[in-house]
Design an enzyme around this catalytic site. Structure first.
Site, PDB file in Angstrom:
ATOM      1  N   LEU A   1      16.250 -81.330 -31.283  1.00 22.24           N
ATOM      2  CA  LEU A   1      16.689 -81.583 -32.659  1.00 22.24           C
ATOM      3  C   LEU A   1      17.667 -82.752 -32.748  1.00 22.24           C
ATOM      4  CD1 LEU A   1      17.010 -78.035 -34.279  1.00 22.24           C
ATOM      5  CD2 LEU A   1      15.099 -79.649 -34.365  1.00 22.24           C
TER       6      LEU A   1
ATOM      7  N   PRO B   1       8.119 -85.583 -22.501  1.00 22.75           N
ATOM      8  CA  PRO B   1       6.726 -85.177 -22.251  1.00 22.75           C
ATOM      9  C   PRO B   1       6.273 -84.164 -23.293  1.00 22.75           C
ATOM     10  CG  PRO B   1       8.206 -84.121 -20.692  1.00 22.75           C
ATOM     11  CD  PRO B   1       9.038 -85.108 -21.460  1.00 22.75           C
TER      12      PRO B   1
ATOM     13  N   TYR C   1       8.098 -72.025 -16.901  1.00 24.73           N
ATOM     14  CA  TYR C   1       6.982 -72.279 -16.005  1.00 24.73           C
ATOM     15  C   TYR C   1       7.379 -71.963 -14.561  1.00 24.73           C
ATOM     16  CZ  TYR C   1       5.044 -74.159 -20.261  1.00 24.73           C
ATOM     17  OH  TYR C   1       4.609 -74.277 -21.554  1.00 24.73           O
TER      18      TYR C   1
ATOM     19  N   GLN D   1       5.496 -86.121 -15.770  1.00 24.82           N
ATOM     20  CA  GLN D   1       6.068 -84.809 -15.476  1.00 24.82           C
ATOM     21  C   GLN D   1       5.029 -83.989 -14.709  1.00 24.82           C
ATOM     22  OE1 GLN D   1       6.565 -81.518 -18.440  1.00 24.82           O
ATOM     23  NE2 GLN D   1       8.754 -81.922 -18.148  1.00 24.82           N
TER      24      GLN D   1
END
Length: 363
Positions: free
Chosen positions: A301, A23, A182, A100
């Site tokens: 990555l 997302p 969050y 999500q």
């Protein structure tokens, strides 16, 4: 056949390969409603050849948005707007989509990243944020309002209602956002959660509200929908949330019927010190997979096809997720299949682009 392109049973669904589009916030909605940008963004990623596509962090209530331009699913009107986008995407691709669901907590009410990303005050397009405790994310920011029981109940119900709308939209499932600093991550971390009630203090108490939300979402979804959770395995700050805590949390999530766990890290504190390098978060996914048996998604990555192949073939994770890397190269799964001598689903309109010297790439 490479392991990366081997089908995977994820809960009730079988994915055609192990590549997930993570997302990625687009900060392009209007009052929570998607538009033309989302048709383009999701449409071209849906024909990327990935096995699963995750719609960006989508707020379950207006004050849960990171920015005023965040996507939302807090009403039937928002579901109708998203349905219009999905109908166009589905007309061109059969890739399963999940969404999500998120609440930004104290990291809400900010400007878009390309507008500076600073906290927006009420009267300047922002609002009063909410969190486990009245502790701001960064020095100089306005403190959030500590949630009371009525607020907790409201938010848990909002997650469940949004999950029900996702089901009605025919999405393959839901990912609950418990990462990146969050709201649900704020409850988990002792750096953000200083409550002295049943939702703060001990690890058991700090797990309580995120588990309550996940349980509510699980109850709102039928068994034929995937339920995933995204976590930050560590805060990268001394005294914060860490891998051992994540192992306990993951075990509890599995007991609730969660199908997979998407393992990221950080985002809780500006004091974090992250040793960024290729695959730096993969060991977290590997440990959680090994000790809990949950299907794991590794992210961070992962840019090289052979790197992705090694992660899944060695059993460090069941899936690999790409975010910025697939924005940079939206045909990454095609290129990975070519490099690994495998094949990928592609729309017939594009199959003539197979390079000379590459055989049977598309199906």
């Amino acid at each position: 056949m490479s392991m990366l392109f081997t089908p995977l049973a994820l809960g009730p669904r079988t994915l055609q390969n192990r590549i997930v589009v993570a997302p990625m916030c687009q900060y392009s909605a209007v009052d929570g409603h998607p538009g033309a940008w989302h048709v383009m963004h999701l449409g071209h990623l849906a024909i990327s050849g990935a096995g699963l596509l995750t719609i960006e962090a989508t707020a379950v209530e207006p004050q849960g948005r990171i920015s005023p331009e965040d996507l939302g699913l807090w009403s039937e009107a928002h579901a109708a707007s998203l349905e219009r986008v999905l109908s166009q995407v589905r007309a061109c691709a059969a890739t399963p989509l999940v969404i999500q669901l998120a609440h930004a907590g104290r990291k809400a009410s900010t400007a878009k990243p390309w507008d500076g990303g600073e906290q927006l005050a009420p009267g300047r397009g922002g609002w009063v944020t909410e969190a486990p405790s009245a502790i701001p994310y960064a020095p100089g920011e306005a403190p959030p309002r500590a949630l009371d029981e009525a607020g907790l109940a409201r938010i848990a119900e909002a997650f469940a209602a949004a999950a029900g709308r996702a089901d009605a939209l025919g999405l393959a499932g839901v990912e609950v956002h418990c990462a990146h600093g969050y709201l649900l991550h704020q409850f988990l971390s002792p750096l953000a959660n200083r409550r002295d009630d049943a939702y703060g203090g001990s690890l058991e108490n700090r797990l309580r509200f995120p588990l309550r939300v996940v349980a509510a979402v699980r109850a709102a979804l039928p068994e034929n929908r995937i339920l995933g959770v995204r976590i930050s395995a560590t805060d990268w700050v001394d005294g914060g949330w860490g891998l051992e805590d994540s192992l306990v949390f993951a075990g509890r999530l599995r007991a609730l019927g969660v199908d997979s766990i998407h393992v990221s890290s950080g985002g809780l504190s500006p004091d974090q010190r992250i040793p960024v390098k290729p695959g730096y978060q993969v060991p977290f996914a590997a440990r959680i997979r090994q000790e809990t048996g949950l299907a794991t998604t590794a992210v961070g990555l992962i840019t090289d096809p052979w790197q992705a192949e090694a992660i899944v073939s060695s059993g460090q994770a069941d899936l690999v997720a790409l975010a910025r890397g697939i924005l940079y190269d939206p045909r990454w799964p095609w290129h990975a299949a070519a490099a690994l001598g495998d094949s990928v689903v592609a729309p017939p309109q594009y199959r003539r682009c197979q390079p000379h010297g590459v055989k049977d790439l598309f199906r």
